[in-house]
Design an enzyme around this catalytic site. Sequence first.
Site, PDB file in Angstrom:
ATOM      1  N   ARG A  47       0.871  -1.172   0.000  1.00 34.76           N
ATOM      2  CA  ARG A  47       0.000   0.000   0.000  1.00 34.76           C
ATOM      3  C   ARG A  47       0.908   1.223   0.000  1.00 34.76           C
ATOM      4  NH1 ARG A  47      -1.955  -3.592   3.971  1.00 34.76           N
ATOM      5  NH2 ARG A  47      -4.063  -4.388   3.554  1.00 34.76           N
TER       6      ARG A  47
ATOM      7  N   LYS B 136      -1.822  -2.721   7.960  1.00 37.04           N
ATOM      8  CA  LYS B 136      -3.001  -2.285   8.706  1.00 37.04           C
ATOM      9  C   LYS B 136      -3.104  -3.020  10.026  1.00 37.04           C
ATOM     10  CE  LYS B 136      -6.059  -0.764   4.965  1.00 37.04           C
ATOM     11  NZ  LYS B 136      -7.375  -0.963   4.325  1.00 37.04           N
TER      12      LYS B 136
ATOM     13  N   HIS C  41      -2.251   2.883  -6.123  1.00 34.74           N
ATOM     14  CA  HIS C  41      -2.899   1.679  -5.615  1.00 34.74           C
ATOM     15  C   HIS C  41      -3.152   0.672  -6.735  1.00 34.74           C
ATOM     16  CE1 HIS C  41      -4.583  -0.286  -2.130  1.00 34.74           C
ATOM     17  NE2 HIS C  41      -5.652  -0.635  -2.822  1.00 34.74           N
TER      18      HIS C  41
ATOM     19  N   ARG D  28      -0.537  -1.893  -6.860  1.00 29.17           N
ATOM     20  CA  ARG D  28      -0.749  -3.000  -5.911  1.00 29.17           C
ATOM     21  C   ARG D  28      -1.739  -4.008  -6.500  1.00 29.17           C
ATOM     22  NH1 ARG D  28      -1.074  -4.585  -0.335  1.00 29.17           N
ATOM     23  NH2 ARG D  28      -3.200  -5.005   0.392  1.00 29.17           N
TER      24      ARG D  28
ATOM     25  N   HIS E 293      -3.849  -9.224   3.487  1.00 27.52           N
ATOM     26  CA  HIS E 293      -5.309  -9.241   3.638  1.00 27.52           C
ATOM     27  C   HIS E 293      -5.684 -10.131   4.821  1.00 27.52           C
ATOM     28  CE1 HIS E 293      -6.158  -8.151  -0.857  1.00 27.52           C
ATOM     29  NE2 HIS E 293      -5.944  -7.099  -0.108  1.00 27.52           N
TER      30      HIS E 293
ATOM     31  N   TYR F 196      -9.522 -10.759  -6.964  1.00 28.10           N
ATOM     32  CA  TYR F 196      -8.589 -10.776  -8.090  1.00 28.10           C
ATOM     33  C   TYR F 196      -8.871 -11.931  -9.040  1.00 28.10           C
ATOM     34  CZ  TYR F 196      -6.137  -7.200  -5.499  1.00 28.10           C
ATOM     35  OH  TYR F 196      -5.840  -6.030  -4.844  1.00 28.10           O
TER      36      TYR F 196
END
Length: 319
Positions: free
Chosen positions: A172, A195, A263, A266, A289, A298
């Site tokens: 990110r 995150k 982004h 990514r 994730h 994806y």
Amino acid sequence: MADDRFDLSQHPVIGDGPVAKAYRAFLTWLNDERRLSPHTVSAYSRDVEDFLTFLTRHLGAPPELSDLADLRQLDFRSWLARLSEGGVQDISRARKLSSIRTFFRYLRKRGLVENDRLNLVRAPKIPHSVPKPLSVPDAELLIESAGDFETEEWVAKRNVALMTLLYGCGLRIAEALSLNEGQVPEGDAMRVLGKGNKERFVPVLPVVRDAIAAYLTESPFAGDPDGPLFRGVRGGRLNQDSARKPIRMLRVALGLPDTATPHALRHSFATHLLAGGGDLRAIQELLGHASLSTTQRYTEVDTARLMAEYARAHPRAKG
């Protein structure tokens, strides 16, 4: 990595009553216990602040804890309707509603407010979307051209290094910009704090290491392991808007779609890995994730690509 925690001393103050104290305690909990990113805590702060401001007007006075407990479905719907009238899009209203639910769950756990009516309020429907990656040639063109509009060589090499890192490691942009110089990878892997302060290791290709090394060789600010890896022209940590600016200019110059963003690199990292036979679970780990369902988006991109190729190439597809 630099300590970029949300500065609680700077958030808006809405008074000294029980609700204001609960609000500030909520932010402290998000910041110190859940250890969310400063950006996320700031979003919660704005959402709850705006909601309490709405209630002050809606109720005719600043809300008390008892007022929060007595709120009806109609009150919550009135707030959502006001947001809609103000031009707030469905996806933003859904996020704000999620913020308020988190706030009320916090109040419930602390024994301050009990209100289950909020759970009956439906969130706005968000259109299903799939990631919009760049093609392999477009991703490579974007990276190669990242420094074309810069007058200083070190800034041009910085842009190339940043875009190479985003595409080569699937980071990110906030993760990349939070790196310090001492975290520059010397081997085949790099530790990334994502995150929720979740740590992961990502492979680092030689081309990524070379691009960063070329940038640091030219940078007039290099040499401080505790300083930011990616710097602005005055030497401070490069911010996201400045990092996005070269891509905005390149989109026009190169005729790239509006979806060509940092982004998108990514997204391209994940999509191109999947198209090349990459394992979905491994890609989930690389992206950081929490849920496999997020990574599974994806597969929809790859399926759409395969179907387009089928429609283009199969002799009976045009019948």
